[in-house]
Design a protein around this motif. Structure first.
Motif, PDB file in Angstrom:
ATOM      1  N   LEU A  75      10.978  38.823  36.824  1.00 27.88           N
ATOM      2  CA  LEU A  75      10.253  37.554  36.849  1.00 27.88           C
ATOM      3  C   LEU A  75      10.754  36.545  35.826  1.00 27.88           C
ATOM      4  CD1 LEU A  75       6.591  38.833  37.329  1.00 27.88           C
ATOM      5  CD2 LEU A  75       7.946  37.524  38.980  1.00 27.88           C
ATOM      6  N   VAL A  76      11.237  37.002  34.672  1.00 27.87           N
ATOM      7  CA  VAL A  76      11.546  36.053  33.593  1.00 27.87           C
ATOM      8  C   VAL A  76      13.013  35.997  33.161  1.00 27.87           C
ATOM      9  CG1 VAL A  76       9.199  36.161  32.672  1.00 27.87           C
ATOM     10  CG2 VAL A  76      10.948  37.666  31.739  1.00 27.87           C
ATOM     11  N   ASP A  77      13.802  37.020  33.393  1.00 29.07           N
ATOM     12  CA  ASP A  77      15.159  37.059  32.852  1.00 29.07           C
ATOM     13  C   ASP A  77      16.191  36.211  33.593  1.00 29.07           C
ATOM     14  OD1 ASP A  77      14.231  38.643  30.841  1.00 29.07           O
ATOM     15  OD2 ASP A  77      15.108  40.507  31.589  1.00 29.07           O
ATOM     16  N   PRO A  78      16.241  36.197  34.916  1.00 32.91           N
ATOM     17  CA  PRO A  78      17.278  35.387  35.572  1.00 32.91           C
ATOM     18  C   PRO A  78      17.141  33.907  35.219  1.00 32.91           C
ATOM     19  CG  PRO A  78      16.289  36.904  37.138  1.00 32.91           C
ATOM     20  CD  PRO A  78      15.458  36.961  35.891  1.00 32.91           C
ATOM     21  N   GLU A  79      18.263  33.207  35.157  1.00 29.83           N
ATOM     22  CA  GLU A  79      18.257  31.792  34.777  1.00 29.83           C
ATOM     23  C   GLU A  79      17.347  30.971  35.696  1.00 29.83           C
ATOM     24  OE1 GLU A  79      21.401  28.115  34.014  1.00 29.83           O
ATOM     25  OE2 GLU A  79      22.154  30.123  34.492  1.00 29.83           O
ATOM     26  N   TYR A  80      17.422  31.223  36.989  1.00 30.02           N
ATOM     27  CA  TYR A  80      16.562  30.520  37.951  1.00 30.02           C
ATOM     28  C   TYR A  80      15.632  31.537  38.602  1.00 30.02           C
ATOM     29  CZ  TYR A  80      19.842  26.786  37.146  1.00 30.02           C
ATOM     30  OH  TYR A  80      20.609  25.829  36.546  1.00 30.02           O
ATOM     31  N   ASN A  81      14.757  32.114  37.780  1.00 31.43           N
ATOM     32  CA  ASN A  81      13.869  33.180  38.246  1.00 31.43           C
ATOM     33  C   ASN A  81      12.778  32.653  39.177  1.00 31.43           C
ATOM     34  OD1 ASN A  81      11.439  32.461  36.648  1.00 31.43           O
ATOM     35  ND2 ASN A  81      12.775  32.903  34.910  1.00 31.43           N
ATOM     36  N   LEU A  82      12.015  33.583  39.728  1.00 25.00           N
ATOM     37  CA  LEU A  82      10.968  33.225  40.689  1.00 25.00           C
ATOM     38  C   LEU A  82       9.912  32.299  40.103  1.00 25.00           C
ATOM     39  CD1 LEU A  82      10.496  36.715  42.361  1.00 25.00           C
ATOM     40  CD2 LEU A  82      11.578  34.707  43.356  1.00 25.00           C
ATOM     41  N   THR A  98       2.185  26.194  34.720  1.00 23.34           N
ATOM     42  CA  THR A  98       2.677  26.987  33.595  1.00 23.34           C
ATOM     43  C   THR A  98       2.114  28.401  33.715  1.00 23.34           C
ATOM     44  OG1 THR A  98       0.832  26.304  32.195  1.00 23.34           O
ATOM     45  CG2 THR A  98       2.855  25.009  32.027  1.00 23.34           C
ATOM     46  N   PHE A  99       2.847  29.355  33.176  1.00 26.09           N
ATOM     47  CA  PHE A  99       2.434  30.758  33.204  1.00 26.09           C
ATOM     48  C   PHE A  99       2.245  31.235  31.773  1.00 26.09           C
ATOM     49  CE2 PHE A  99       4.869  30.235  37.124  1.00 26.09           C
ATOM     50  CZ  PHE A  99       4.046  30.851  38.058  1.00 26.09           C
ATOM     51  N   THR A 100       1.087  31.791  31.471  1.00 25.68           N
ATOM     52  CA  THR A 100       0.872  32.411  30.165  1.00 25.68           C
ATOM     53  C   THR A 100       1.512  33.798  30.171  1.00 25.68           C
ATOM     54  OG1 THR A 100      -1.205  33.435  30.827  1.00 25.68           O
ATOM     55  CG2 THR A 100      -1.330  31.205  29.870  1.00 25.68           C
ATOM     56  N   LYS A 101       1.724  34.350  28.991  1.00 24.30           N
ATOM     57  CA  LYS A 101       2.258  35.715  28.898  1.00 24.30           C
ATOM     58  C   LYS A 101       1.350  36.686  29.632  1.00 24.30           C
ATOM     59  CE  LYS A 101       3.395  39.342  25.548  1.00 24.30           C
ATOM     60  NZ  LYS A 101       2.893  40.376  26.419  1.00 24.30           N
ATOM     61  N   GLU A 102       0.036  36.487  29.487  1.00 25.43           N
ATOM     62  CA  GLU A 102      -0.921  37.369  30.144  1.00 25.43           C
ATOM     63  C   GLU A 102      -0.828  37.266  31.665  1.00 25.43           C
ATOM     64  OE1 GLU A 102      -1.763  35.159  27.708  1.00 25.43           O
ATOM     65  OE2 GLU A 102      -1.935  36.625  26.077  1.00 25.43           O
ATOM     66  N   ALA A 103      -0.604  36.052  32.171  1.00 24.99           N
ATOM     67  CA  ALA A 103      -0.480  35.866  33.616  1.00 24.99           C
ATOM     68  C   ALA A 103       0.768  36.570  34.133  1.00 24.99           C
ATOM     69  CB  ALA A 103      -0.438  34.380  33.961  1.00 24.99           C
ATOM     70  N   ILE A 104       1.880  36.447  33.409  1.00 21.35           N
ATOM     71  CA  ILE A 104       3.114  37.104  33.821  1.00 21.35           C
ATOM     72  C   ILE A 104       2.938  38.609  33.797  1.00 21.35           C
ATOM     73  CG2 ILE A 104       5.543  37.486  33.206  1.00 21.35           C
ATOM     74  CD1 ILE A 104       5.515  34.576  32.124  1.00 21.35           C
ATOM     75  N   ASP A 105       2.285  39.130  32.750  1.00 17.98           N
ATOM     76  CA  ASP A 105       2.018  40.560  32.677  1.00 17.98           C
ATOM     77  C   ASP A 105       1.141  41.017  33.839  1.00 17.98           C
ATOM     78  OD1 ASP A 105       3.540  40.760  30.385  1.00 17.98           O
ATOM     79  OD2 ASP A 105       1.813  40.699  29.028  1.00 17.98           O
ATOM     80  N   SER A 106       0.181  40.213  34.205  1.00 12.75           N
ATOM     81  CA  SER A 106      -0.708  40.552  35.325  1.00 12.75           C
ATOM     82  C   SER A 106       0.038  40.561  36.642  1.00 12.75           C
ATOM     83  CB  SER A 106      -1.870  39.561  35.379  1.00 12.75           C
ATOM     84  OG  SER A 106      -2.748  39.880  36.430  1.00 12.75           O
TER      85      SER A 106
END
Length: 108
Positions: A75-82, A98-106
């Motif tokens: 979700l976060v590593d590729p330059e043009y990620n999802l 925007t995505f919070t860290k908690e949202a990405i973890d969820s």
């Protein structure tokens, strides 16, 4: 959809065998397209498929599931990620996502 359903398989068969499909971008001939059956087929045994599909989808590979760390990386590593793709898509409609860290973890 239940991929083991004979009706679903019969609907997929002409597309996999090769046909012309009309799209908003013009006609597409599917005879030169490589089809990979995944997702809904994860629990389908080869013997559950119509013989015609078994012959056109002859290779079966089983993959291990991803853990949370691997999903987060996708979700976060590729330059043009999802996530960036979705943010940019919504910007076209004037929406700032925007995505919070908690949202990405969820999500992961």
């Amino acid at each position: 959809l239940d991929s083991s359903s004979e009706g679903v398989q019969r609907d997929l068969l002409p597309i996999i065998e090769g046909t012309t499909v009309s799209t908003s971008h013009g006609d597409v001939n599917t005879s030169k397209i490589l089809f990979i059956a995944s997702g809904a087929f994860y629990a389908t045994k080869p013997s559950d498929l119509l013989p015609e599909l078994q012959g056109r989808l002859p290779i079966r590979v089983t993959l291990d599931g991803l853990d949370d760390k691997e999903m987060r990386s996708i979700l976060v590593d590729p330059e043009y990620n999802l996530l960036i793709q979705q943010q940019e898509l919504l910007k076209c409609d004037g929406i700032n996502l925007t995505f919070t860290k908690e949202a990405i973890d969820s999500i992961a």
